[in-house]
Write a protein that holds these residues in place. Structure first.
Motif, PDB file in Angstrom:
ATOM      1  N   ARG A  59       0.842  -1.198   0.000  1.00 13.63           N
ATOM      2  CA  ARG A  59       0.000   0.000   0.000  1.00 13.63           C
ATOM      3  C   ARG A  59       0.878   1.249   0.000  1.00 13.63           C
ATOM      4  NH1 ARG A  59      -5.722  -0.423   0.086  1.00 13.63           N
ATOM      5  NH2 ARG A  59      -5.362   1.747   0.490  1.00 13.63           N
ATOM      6  N   VAL A  60       2.034   1.154   0.604  1.00 13.88           N
ATOM      7  CA  VAL A  60       2.959   2.292   0.644  1.00 13.88           C
ATOM      8  C   VAL A  60       3.352   2.712  -0.773  1.00 13.88           C
ATOM      9  CG1 VAL A  60       5.267   3.030   1.356  1.00 13.88           C
ATOM     10  CG2 VAL A  60       3.848   1.727   2.928  1.00 13.88           C
ATOM     11  N   MET A  61       3.554   1.723  -1.664  1.00 12.71           N
ATOM     12  CA  MET A  61       3.934   2.013  -3.047  1.00 12.71           C
ATOM     13  C   MET A  61       2.725   2.329  -3.915  1.00 12.71           C
ATOM     14  SD  MET A  61       7.142   1.934  -2.876  1.00 12.71           S
ATOM     15  CE  MET A  61       7.659   2.041  -4.571  1.00 12.71           C
ATOM     16  N   GLN A  62       1.523   2.214  -3.359  1.00 13.89           N
ATOM     17  CA  GLN A  62       0.260   2.514  -4.043  1.00 13.89           C
ATOM     18  C   GLN A  62       0.069   1.687  -5.312  1.00 13.89           C
ATOM     19  OE1 GLN A  62       0.594   6.790  -4.446  1.00 13.89           O
ATOM     20  NE2 GLN A  62      -0.458   7.082  -2.499  1.00 13.89           N
ATOM     21  N   MET A  63       0.489   0.431  -5.272  1.00 14.94           N
ATOM     22  CA  MET A  63       0.369  -0.435  -6.441  1.00 14.94           C
ATOM     23  C   MET A  63      -1.078  -0.647  -6.858  1.00 14.94           C
ATOM     24  SD  MET A  63       3.273  -1.114  -7.720  1.00 14.94           S
ATOM     25  CE  MET A  63       2.879  -2.457  -8.819  1.00 14.94           C
ATOM     26  N   GLU A  64      -2.018  -0.501  -5.932  1.00 12.72           N
ATOM     27  CA  GLU A  64      -3.421  -0.686  -6.291  1.00 12.72           C
ATOM     28  C   GLU A  64      -3.908   0.364  -7.290  1.00 12.72           C
ATOM     29  OE1 GLU A  64      -3.576   2.085  -2.739  1.00 12.72           O
ATOM     30  OE2 GLU A  64      -2.372   0.360  -3.313  1.00 12.72           O
ATOM     31  N   THR A  65      -3.140   1.437  -7.456  1.00 13.55           N
ATOM     32  CA  THR A  65      -3.547   2.499  -8.389  1.00 13.55           C
ATOM     33  C   THR A  65      -2.972   2.311  -9.791  1.00 13.55           C
ATOM     34  OG1 THR A  65      -1.685   3.945  -7.828  1.00 13.55           O
ATOM     35  CG2 THR A  65      -3.684   4.166  -6.490  1.00 13.55           C
ATOM     36  N   ILE A  66      -2.220   1.247 -10.019  1.00 15.96           N
ATOM     37  CA  ILE A  66      -1.583   1.066 -11.330  1.00 15.96           C
ATOM     38  C   ILE A  66      -2.604   1.048 -12.468  1.00 15.96           C
ATOM     39  CG2 ILE A  66      -1.493  -1.457 -11.273  1.00 15.96           C
ATOM     40  CD1 ILE A  66       1.324  -1.111 -12.623  1.00 15.96           C
ATOM     41  N   PHE A  67      -3.786   0.503 -12.207  1.00 20.43           N
ATOM     42  CA  PHE A  67      -4.780   0.398 -13.261  1.00 20.43           C
ATOM     43  C   PHE A  67      -5.325   1.756 -13.688  1.00 20.43           C
ATOM     44  CE2 PHE A  67      -4.763  -3.562 -10.864  1.00 20.43           C
ATOM     45  CZ  PHE A  67      -4.336  -4.410 -11.863  1.00 20.43           C
ATOM     46  N   GLU A  68      -5.204   2.747 -12.839  1.00 18.77           N
ATOM     47  CA  GLU A  68      -5.618   4.102 -13.200  1.00 18.77           C
ATOM     48  C   GLU A  68      -4.726   4.688 -14.288  1.00 18.77           C
ATOM     49  OE1 GLU A  68      -5.741   6.454  -9.615  1.00 18.77           O
ATOM     50  OE2 GLU A  68      -6.984   4.972  -8.610  1.00 18.77           O
ATOM     51  N   PHE A  69      -3.505   4.187 -14.419  1.00 16.25           N
ATOM     52  CA  PHE A  69      -2.560   4.687 -15.416  1.00 16.25           C
ATOM     53  C   PHE A  69      -2.691   3.972 -16.754  1.00 16.25           C
ATOM     54  CE2 PHE A  69      -0.551   5.653 -11.344  1.00 16.25           C
ATOM     55  CZ  PHE A  69      -0.214   6.997 -11.526  1.00 16.25           C
ATOM     56  N   LEU A  70      -3.364   2.822 -16.773  1.00 17.24           N
ATOM     57  CA  LEU A  70      -3.492   2.047 -17.997  1.00 17.24           C
ATOM     58  C   LEU A  70      -4.689   2.515 -18.810  1.00 17.24           C
ATOM     59  CD1 LEU A  70      -2.820  -1.529 -16.574  1.00 17.24           C
ATOM     60  CD2 LEU A  70      -1.196  -0.005 -17.683  1.00 17.24           C
ATOM     61  N   SER A  71      -4.584   2.497 -20.117  1.00 12.06           N
ATOM     62  CA  SER A  71      -5.706   2.832 -20.989  1.00 12.06           C
ATOM     63  C   SER A  71      -6.740   1.727 -20.923  1.00 12.06           C
ATOM     64  CB  SER A  71      -5.243   2.986 -22.433  1.00 12.06           C
ATOM     65  OG  SER A  71      -4.294   4.016 -22.555  1.00 12.06           O
ATOM     66  N   THR A  72      -7.962   2.102 -21.146  1.00 10.82           N
ATOM     67  CA  THR A  72      -9.014   1.076 -21.128  1.00 10.82           C
ATOM     68  C   THR A  72      -9.434   0.729 -22.532  1.00 10.82           C
ATOM     69  OG1 THR A  72     -10.678   2.817 -20.893  1.00 10.82           O
ATOM     70  CG2 THR A  72      -9.911   1.722 -18.883  1.00 10.82           C
TER      71      THR A  72
END
Length: 72
Positions: A59-72
């Motif tokens: 959670r510190v690295m905020q990996m759960e937000t990676i999908f926000e950077f990917l195109s849909t």
């Protein structure tokens, strides 16, 4: 496991350096990133239909937000 099932490794942050180095020792492609947007951009370039991607991180690295950077 890495020798038989993993094709590529993308890691984020200096704390992942030992994992990155281990992957490189067995001659598998690996890349180390210092920021999440750069990692996401590279991941998007590597992904193809039918690929399976495992996202593991703190959670510190905020990996759960990676999908926000990917195109849909």
């Amino acid at each position: 496991i890495a020798q038989k099932t993993l094709d590529y490794l993308l890691v984020l942050g200096e704390e992942a350096l030992p994992l990155f180095e281990s992957f490189r020792e067995i001659k598998k492609p690996a890349e180390l990133f210092t920021d999440l947007p750069s990692l996401a951009k590279r991941l998007e370039a590597l992904m193809a239909p039918g690929d399976v991607v495992l996202v593991k991180g703190s959670r510190v690295m905020q990996m759960e937000t990676i999908f926000e950077f990917l195109s849909t």
